[in-house]
Write an enzyme that holds these catalytic residues in place. Structure first.
Site, short mmCIF file in Angstrom:
data_model
loop_
_atom_site.label_atom_id
_atom_site.label_comp_id
_atom_site.label_asym_id
_atom_site.label_seq_id
_atom_site.Cartn_x
_atom_site.Cartn_y
_atom_site.Cartn_z
N LYS A 30 10.22 -11.74 1.74
CA LYS A 30 8.91 -11.09 1.69
C LYS A 30 8.13 -11.53 0.46
O LYS A 30 8.70 -11.66 -0.63
CB LYS A 30 9.10 -9.57 1.69
CG LYS A 30 7.81 -8.76 1.82
CD LYS A 30 8.14 -7.29 1.95
CE LYS A 30 6.88 -6.43 2.00
NZ LYS A 30 7.21 -4.99 2.14
N SER A 36 4.66 -2.44 5.18
CA SER A 36 4.11 -3.66 4.63
C SER A 36 4.97 -4.89 4.90
O SER A 36 4.60 -6.00 4.51
CB SER A 36 3.92 -3.51 3.12
OG SER A 36 5.17 -3.33 2.47
N SER A 64 7.94 0.86 4.71
CA SER A 64 7.54 -0.52 4.99
C SER A 64 8.58 -1.36 5.70
O SER A 64 8.27 -2.47 6.13
CB SER A 64 7.14 -1.21 3.68
OG SER A 64 5.99 -0.62 3.15
#
Length: 474
Positions: free
Chosen positions: A79, A154, A178
């Site tokens: 990520k 996210s 997330s």
């Protein structure tokens, strides 16, 4: 083993096994997944940065020094909120478009040591502030089941990459839902580990203790294997989770019976004024019935949090958004919702911030006591179905956008406050197998093991793996 054109349908553990047996080379495996990235990334927005040359170089070097790690040779992705040395790490922001770290995050170091090969940095909203994934660098991450819809956030880019078979398992993070939110809307399994289970060092901050790193995958065993890689303390970590007994692994718990568990359930959010979508309730009821059929005791329980936690979380989150210091010129590059979070955070006094953190800790203690009679707690993951990408448009009043996000984190963010482990499971699809609707299981503090064993049992009883072959992509 499937033919070479179907390598992406193998789980991460199956891919690693095929590498160990010599049925496929690491370079061939990486090339196959890079080809899928090339095919689907532009449309679905999985990556901010791709690193094909580095991935192929690492694959060639690894082929000559394969080792016994459960995931050795497996393609993955990191990520873009987490530093990777020598690779642009933008935190989803134009203000950091030229930022190239010189030191890896500990999680990246661990993944590389385990023999996984990153294909790049996955899409994330700016600073991970939002429960949808969109930014001014590459645009939105789109739902693989319907690209008109958001992939959630996210960790939306990571979820897209896994759901489309661009990688079999991916690194993700979770500060208010997330991992679990994109798992729900993309039909994946995700683990939010206990606070302190995975180090956020050396650069990661622990201002609020809300955020943790963990895995997203299509199977429970793959996620457990990556958690084994990520888990463990590093010098100077401010938090720690009780380790497994010597010789035990999270992957090992995926192959164990969870026994007969007492499971509490609730479906009323702590936040006031939210109505839970009937499909989310149907997924929750479906999971409850399945758990009972497996012999577990499922009992209704009151929501263990009060409405005051919303204000505490908003105050703490706004201050946390200031973790990236910027001069005025770079601040102007930020998106409207990010600027709104930071503007609010600057107005929070030290007294107010201390009260918010203290309030979260008190609420967490009350909730942990309230849920102590149960081995596991079942909730919906979301209070709403996935929304159109445009639903989270940032051209209007940021407060409207923030209000729209509340239905996505109402069930998830409280467990970032408590630090308890939680998983998201894809057990239910809307009529016609159109959209996945996840549910969440929450464990006792530091007890990922029970969650993994129970999740594996649920996966065996109601397998979801074959659904990915029917994703509406060409």
């Amino acid at each position: 083993m499937s033919g070479p054109t179907r390598l992406h349908e193998l789980t991460a553990l199956e891919q690693a096994a095929a590498v160990r047996k010599g049925e496929v080379g690491v370079v061939e495996l990486v090339r196959h997944h890079l080809a899928r990235v090339e095919q689907f990334d532009e449309r679905y927005g999985a990556f901010v940065t791709r690193t094909p040359e580095a991935a192929l170089s690492e694959a060639a070097a690894l082929q000559d020094r394969l080792h016994g790690s459960a995931l050795c040779g497996v393609p993955t992705a990191v990520k873009d909120l987490v530093d990777t040395a020598g690779v642009p790490t933008t935190y989803g922001s134009k203000a950091f478009a030229d930022h190239v770290p010189t030191v890896d995050a500990h999680s990246v170091t661990r993944m590389r040591a385990a023999g996984t090969i990153s294909l790049g940095k996955t899409n994330t909203p700016e600073f991970g502030c939002c429960c949808y994934t969109d930014n001014d660098l590459v645009g939105p991450a789109r739902n693989p089941w319907d690209p008109e819809l958001s992939a959630g956030g996210s960790s939306g880019g990571a979820a897209v990459a896994v759901a489309l078979g661009l990688v079999p398992v991916a690194h993700a993070s979770d500060g208010g839902g997330s991992i679990r939110i994109p798992a729900s809307v993309c039909g994946l399994f995700g683990i939010k580990p206990s606070r302190g289970r995975v180090s956020s060092g050396p650069a990661g901050a622990e201002v609020t203790g809300l955020s943790v790193q963990g895995p997203l995958s299509r199977t429970v065993r793959d996620a457990a294997a990556l958690l084994d890689v990520l888990a463990g303390p590093e010098p100077g970590d401010p938090h720690g989770a009780a380790p497994l007994p010597d010789g035990e692994t999270f992957l090992g718990h995926a192959d164990r019976s969870p026994g007969r568990l007492r499971i509490g359930r609730y479906a009323t959010p702590a936040a006031e004024g939210l109505t839970v979508d009937p499909a989310c309730l149907a997924a929750w009821e479906h999971a409850s019935r399945l758990l009972e059929e497996l012999g577990h005791v499922v009992e209704d329980m009151p929501t263990p949090f009060g409405p005051e936690i919303t204000e505490h979380f908003v105050t703490a989150w706004s201050v946390q958004s200031l973790g990236h210091p910027l001069d005025a010129g770079r601040e102007a590059l930020l998106r409207p919702v990010t600027r709104a979070w930071r503007e609010y955070g600057r107005g929070v006094s030290g007294e107010q911030f201390a009260a918010a953190v203290t309030g979260m800790q008190r609420a967490a203690r009350r909730a942990i006591v309230a849920t102590r009679p149960y081995d596991v707690v079942l909730t919906p993951t979301l209070a709403t179905l996935p929304r159109a990408v445009e639903y989270f448009d940032e051209s209007g009043d940021p407060l409207v956008n923030l209000h729209r996000q509340s239905a996505f984190s109402a069930f998830t963010s409280p467990y970032n406050m408590t630090g308890q482990p939680a998983v998201g499971l894809p057990l239910y699809w809307t009529e016609g197998d159109h959209l996945p609707v996840g549910v969440s299981l929450v464990g006792r503090p530091a007890d990922e093991a029970t969650l993994i064993a129970l999740s594996a049992q649920l996966e065996e009883a109601a397998p979801w793996r074959d659904r990915y072959a029917r994703l509406p992509v060409s």
